[in-house]
Design an enzyme around this catalytic site. Structure first.
Site, PDB file in Angstrom:
ATOM      1  N   ASP A   1       0.796  -1.242   0.000  1.00  0.00           N
ATOM      2  CA  ASP A   1       0.000   0.000   0.000  1.00  0.00           C
ATOM      3  C   ASP A   1       0.825   1.287   0.000  1.00  0.00           C
ATOM      4  O   ASP A   1       0.524   2.206   0.768  1.00  0.00           O
ATOM      5  CB  ASP A   1      -0.955   0.025   1.212  1.00  0.00           C
ATOM      6  CG  ASP A   1      -2.000  -1.079   1.155  1.00  0.00           C
ATOM      7  OD1 ASP A   1      -2.004  -1.848   0.188  1.00  0.00           O
ATOM      8  OD2 ASP A   1      -2.810  -1.143   2.098  1.00  0.00           O
TER       9      ASP A   1
ATOM     10  N   LYS B   1      -6.602  -4.935  -3.416  1.00  0.00           N
ATOM     11  CA  LYS B   1      -7.344  -5.528  -2.296  1.00  0.00           C
ATOM     12  C   LYS B   1      -8.358  -4.531  -1.755  1.00  0.00           C
ATOM     13  O   LYS B   1      -8.262  -3.339  -2.032  1.00  0.00           O
ATOM     14  CB  LYS B   1      -6.388  -5.973  -1.201  1.00  0.00           C
ATOM     15  CG  LYS B   1      -5.603  -4.837  -0.604  1.00  0.00           C
ATOM     16  CD  LYS B   1      -4.546  -5.365   0.343  1.00  0.00           C
ATOM     17  CE  LYS B   1      -3.810  -4.210   1.008  1.00  0.00           C
ATOM     18  NZ  LYS B   1      -4.687  -3.287   1.746  1.00  0.00           N
TER      19      LYS B   1
ATOM     20  N   CYS C   1      -3.929  -8.831   8.312  1.00  0.00           N
ATOM     21  CA  CYS C   1      -2.576  -8.248   8.292  1.00  0.00           C
ATOM     22  C   CYS C   1      -1.660  -9.094   7.410  1.00  0.00           C
ATOM     23  O   CYS C   1      -1.467 -10.259   7.665  1.00  0.00           O
ATOM     24  CB  CYS C   1      -2.066  -8.184   9.731  1.00  0.00           C
ATOM     25  SG  CYS C   1      -0.522  -7.350   9.894  1.00  0.00           S
TER      26      CYS C   1
END
Ligand SMILES: [Zn+2]
Length: 194
Positions: free
Chosen positions: A13, A121, A137
């Protein structure tokens, strides 16, 4: 050294909305980790993946999609769409990383030519998805799947700080079998020499 040593890199990310100056959910000093990530991308990993948070506008993790709820401090209950008995609480966030917007772009300073595959995602409206595998996670799921997993400390910044401190995250990771290592450590050296 084991002959089947085949390291993969997952860059998680690194997107405009998670970084100053314009990110809607900017992590303080988020751009500081770019040189570390580019160094890692230059190493001979067998596979280099970047994840992108990639949400529809009506995503469940946005506080604005829940009447009367505030980002950061309020939570909502997520129900597993394939198993209604499975639920969990998740924190609500400001609107971020909407598909095909500037905020969802990977940082242009990243050496994107070195990335083999981009994984999107959080694309399903009803489900929060922090992880490249499932939730919550990425590193913990990787260890759960049986991969030897390390997190490079210099290449990490937390979106939840100061609510969740780095020490607490480290403790949780290590408790789940994920080692936190440094750029100077033997794990990164092993990839350098692979
Ligand atoms: Zn998100």
């Amino acid at each position: 050294m084991a002959t089947n040593f085949k390291p993969a890199l997952i860059v998680v990310d690194l997107q405009e909305d998670f970084c100053p100056p314009n990110g809607s959910l900017a992590v303080a000093n988020g751009r500081d980790i770019i040189p570390t990530i580019n160094t890692l991308l230059s190493l001979p990993f067998a596979l280099k993946i970047a994840t992108k948070d990639w949400h529809p506008a009506d995503h469940i993790s946005f506080a604005s999609n829940h009447a009367g709820k505030k980002p950061f401090t309020d939570f909502t209950t997520i129900i597993n769409p394939t198993n209604a008995a499975e639920t969990y609480e998740t924190r609500l966030w400001p609107v971020h990383c909407i598909q095909n917007t500037a905020g969802a772009e990977l940082l242009p300073e990243l050496d994107i030519s070195k990335i083999d595959k981009v994984v999107e995602k959080g694309t399903v409206k009803e489900v929060e998805m922090y992880s490249a595998f499932y939730d919550p996670c990425t590193a913990i799921d990787s260890a759960k799947e049986g991969f030897k997993t390390v997190v490079v400390a210099e290449g990490t910044r937390g979106v939840d700080q100061p609510v969740t401190t780095w020490d607490k995250v480290k403790e949780e990771l290590e408790g789940k079998g994920v080692d936190v290592v440094s750029m100077e450590g033997e794990e990164v050296a092993k990839v350098r020499n692979a």
